[in-house]
Design an enzyme around this catalytic site. Structure first.
Site: not given
Ligand SMILES: Cc1ncc(C[n+]2csc(CCOP(=O)(O)OP(=O)(O)O)c2C)c(N)n1
Ligand SMILES: [Mg+2]
Lengths: 321, 363
Positions: A28, A57, A59, A81-83, A128
């Site tokens: 993304e 978008l 995952e 984009q974030f864990a 985040h």
């Protein structure tokens, strides 16, 4: 070249993509935007949109399509984009990335690097700041690495790019731009599966990785301790040899990580030391970690993430036994 | 102001009806009698293999199994329409694909006995171009989309076909995969093998949508509904999609029926009246194709008997070979990474040395 972790990773990906025209990046906002942390900045214009893919978008399919790409002969590097949002792809990672080689007795293998920013300390939104390393290390079949500095970031990325295994590549957000190092311009590798003894010492061993490396180093320097500091760099497969050797050498061991205490990397390391070196210890092993609860909103994070004081008090305890 | 800004239609296609009558207008011109007979043979072999494995499972000689009874036309017709270099990404019920693609039958029985070794031939070395069966529902669909991306990237002109059940179309991975395929206009064909049931959940409880094919509309890709028990109709729908695959993906909903149990762990009498199954018997895909072939003078009882004998010989030999297989537990350890990490090697050595891989009991 002076580089922080972001530029070191960018440089590593650039070198790897030049070497291997089968390497594609997907995720993304990684193309035009260069990724929300800018790790893939400039790569779209250099390699084109068929190799630097701005995906919808979604995952699960970022990892799921990467699996298909790898089967089809590409070397995909998906970015989550974030864990905290990577969990939407957890099924693909656990059920397929980790198992495809086993499922086919190595007829089909999935070389790929799954990148994601991890850990907290950056005062941001919920979800985040997670430190999910054990969740991937526990599965088996996934290599899990986490660099703590620009040199290792570049070297581990290139080692992963030259390898044949799926690698979960965890990038501590807080360290992305925290400091620069002078690192070689050309390609080099930091071996996967090998911990780094960043400081030799005789009185105690501190095993750590990721965001906590800086914290531990600061305490050891300030207190002028003769501590052996081990930066794991690879979480799985764990470098047991280096750990056991150091434990036997100092007889006092502490493990420090940002992820929650229970069932963590510290527990794993403690068990291995207990099995192989318990009679050579002078004190019980100590773990320093976040409490066993989910990462809080930023208002509480300074009470949650282990800091220098917490590490220092634990050292007092370890040395007093 | 209100004005219509979007409109869509879903077509249903049937070429061969329940009695084997053909819609000549739609009949694919390139499909020869020999090819139709070959499809008939694959369908019959698939049904025979299915029956054999069910009986093996009941005797404790095979693991839990998802039968394909009644769904032969959807699987064989679609597989048969694909070209040599096209790739297959099945779910967990599409055993017939392996027969069409030529996986040695004993390898399939190895898998059905629970050994990964059956799938060690699925890919490049043997050029079978068919992936292993995937159990987590719909998770194979993003793989198929990614594979189609790789194929498009390589510009070799090949396409990918993948399969999902009616239940699987409720999964997020279904939507994500067709969406991805639409965005990148990938050479992908998605077969929805709508057999009416997802274990105990009937098709109507899966979604309020009138058709499953219409889900493709939201992804901006063409779709069609086909009589999934009409092998000619399925063949045609897939052939058309293959022709169009350079322009992008197609979703094909095949209406068929799960004539048997969901898996060997399931008892459908708990949720499904026998009368429903009875109502589908006259629509049987093999029966109707046989009617067609016999009416054309292409098939008869003696040919049927000959084929049945051949099939059972083939199957018995494959089962014998699979049952003679002895697994090496070390294969478990040695197919995890491209190299053997020290810590895993130690676990392997310990397991071997401890003797627990040998038969025996605690004294
Ligand atoms: C993700 C996931 N959830 C649940 C299951 C258990 N399960 C196996 S098959 C099945 C029903 C699938 O129905 P459908 O997609 O219609 O395929 P069919 O079995 O009819 O071929 C379920 C719920 C599973 N295998 N994977
Ligand atoms: Mg179904």
């Amino acid at each position: 070249m002076q580089m922080n972790i972001v530029s070191a990773l960018n440089n590593a990906l650039d070198l790897a993509m030049t070497e291997n025209e089968k390497m594609v990046l997907l995720g993304e906002d990684i193309g035009t935007d260069g990724g929300v942390f800018r790790v893939t900045d400039g790569l779209l214009s250099k390699y084109g949109e068929s190799r630097v893919i701005d995906t919808p978008l979604a995952e699960s399919s970022i990892v799921g399509t990467a699996i298909g790409m790898a089967i089809g002969g590409l070397f995909p590097v998906p970015e989550l984009q974030f864990a905290g949002f990577m969990y939407l792809s957890f099924s693909q990672i656990v059920n397929h990335v980790a198992r495809y080689r086993a499922r086919t007795r190595s007829a089909i293998t999935l070389p790929m690097i799954i990148r994601t920013p991890v850990s907290g300390g950056v005062r941001t939104l919920e979800h985040h700041s997670e430190s999910p390393e054990v969740e991937y290390a526990h599965i088996g079949g996934l290599i899990v690495v986490e660099p703590s500095n620009p040199y290792d970031a570049k070297g581990l990325m290139l080692a992963a790019a030259h390898g044949k295994d799926p690698v979960i590549f965890l990038e501590p957000t807080k360290l992305y731009r925290l400091f620069k190092q002078d690192i070689p311009e050309n390609a080099y590798e930091v071996p996967i599966g090998k911990a780094n003894v960043i400081k030799q010492g005789d009185d105690l061993t501190i095993i750590t990785y990721g965001t906590m490396v800086e914290v531990v180093k600061n305490v050891v320097e300030k207190r002028k301790l003769s501590a052996e500091v081990v930066d794991l760099r690879t979480i799985n497969p764990i470098d047991e040899k280096t750990i056991i050797e150091s434990a036997k050498k100092t007889g006092r061991v502490m493990i420090v990580h940002e992820a929650p205490l229970s069932f963590g990397v510290g527990a794993e390391i403690s068990a291995r030391i207990a099995e192989k070196a318990i009679f050579e210890l002078d004190a019980p092993i100590i773990r320093v970690a976040a409490p066993s609860l989910p990462y809080p909103l930023p208002g509480d994070e300074k009470f949650y993430v282990p800091n220098e004081l917490k590490v220092s008090k634990a050292i007092d305890k370890l040395l007093s036994e | 102001m209100i004005k219509k800004i979007f409109d869509a239609t879903i077509n249903y296609m049937q070429i061969m009806d329940e009695n084997g009558n053909i819609d000549q207008q739609l009949f694919p011109k390139n499909l020869s009698d020999e090819q139709i007979i070959e499809m008939y043979k694959y369908m019959s072999l698939a049904r025979a293999v299915d029956a054999k494995n069910l009986s093996l499972q009941r005797q404790g000689r095979a693991v839990t199994y998802a039968p394909l009874l009644g769904e032969e036309a959807t699987q064989v017709g679609s597989a048969y329409a694909m070209r040599e270099n096209d790739l297959f990404v099945p779910a967990f019920r599409q055993h017939a694909l392996y027969m069409v693609k030529g996986l040695p039958l004993y390898k399939l029985f190895l898998v059905l006995k629970g050994y990964e070794d059956g799938f060690d031939a699925v890919d490049k070395p043997s050029k079978l171009n068919v992936l292993p069966e995937i159990v987590p529902v719909a998770t194979q669909l993003p793989h198929a989309a990614g594979l189609a991306y790789a194929k498009k990237y390589s510009k070799d002109g090949s396409a990918v076909i993948t399969y999902v059940g009616d239940g699987g179309t409720s999964e997020g991975d279904f939507y994500e995969a067709i969406n991805f395929a639409g965005v990148f206009k990938l050479p992908l064909i998605i077969i929805i093998e709508n057999n009416g049931w997802a274990i105990s959940i009937p098709r109507k409880k899966q979604t309020a949508a009138g058709t499953l094919a219409q889900k493709a509309i939201a992804a901006g890709i063409p779709s069609i509904q086909v009589d999934g028990n009409d092998v000619i109709g399925v063949y045609k729908a897939v052939s058309d999609a293959v022709m169009n695959s350079k322009n992008g993906p197609t979703v094909i909903e095949c209406i068929t029926y799960r004539m048997g149990i969901h898996t060997t762990a399931d008892d459908p009498t708990k949720y499904r009246p026998d009368a429903d199954v009875e109502a589908w018997k006259p629509k049987d895909p093999i029966l109707r194709l046989r009617k067609y072939l016999e009416a054309k003078g292409l098939w008869n009882q003696s040919k049927e008997q000959q084929m049945a004998d051949q099939n059972s010989k083939l199957i018995d030999a494959a089962v014998d070979k699979a049952e003679a297989f002895v697994v090496n537990p070390k294969s478990m350890f040695e197919n995890i990474y491209s190299y053997m990490p020290d810590v895993l090697k130690e676990e392997e050595d310990e397991a071997e040395a401890s003797g627990f891989w040998q038969e025996g009991s605690v004294e």
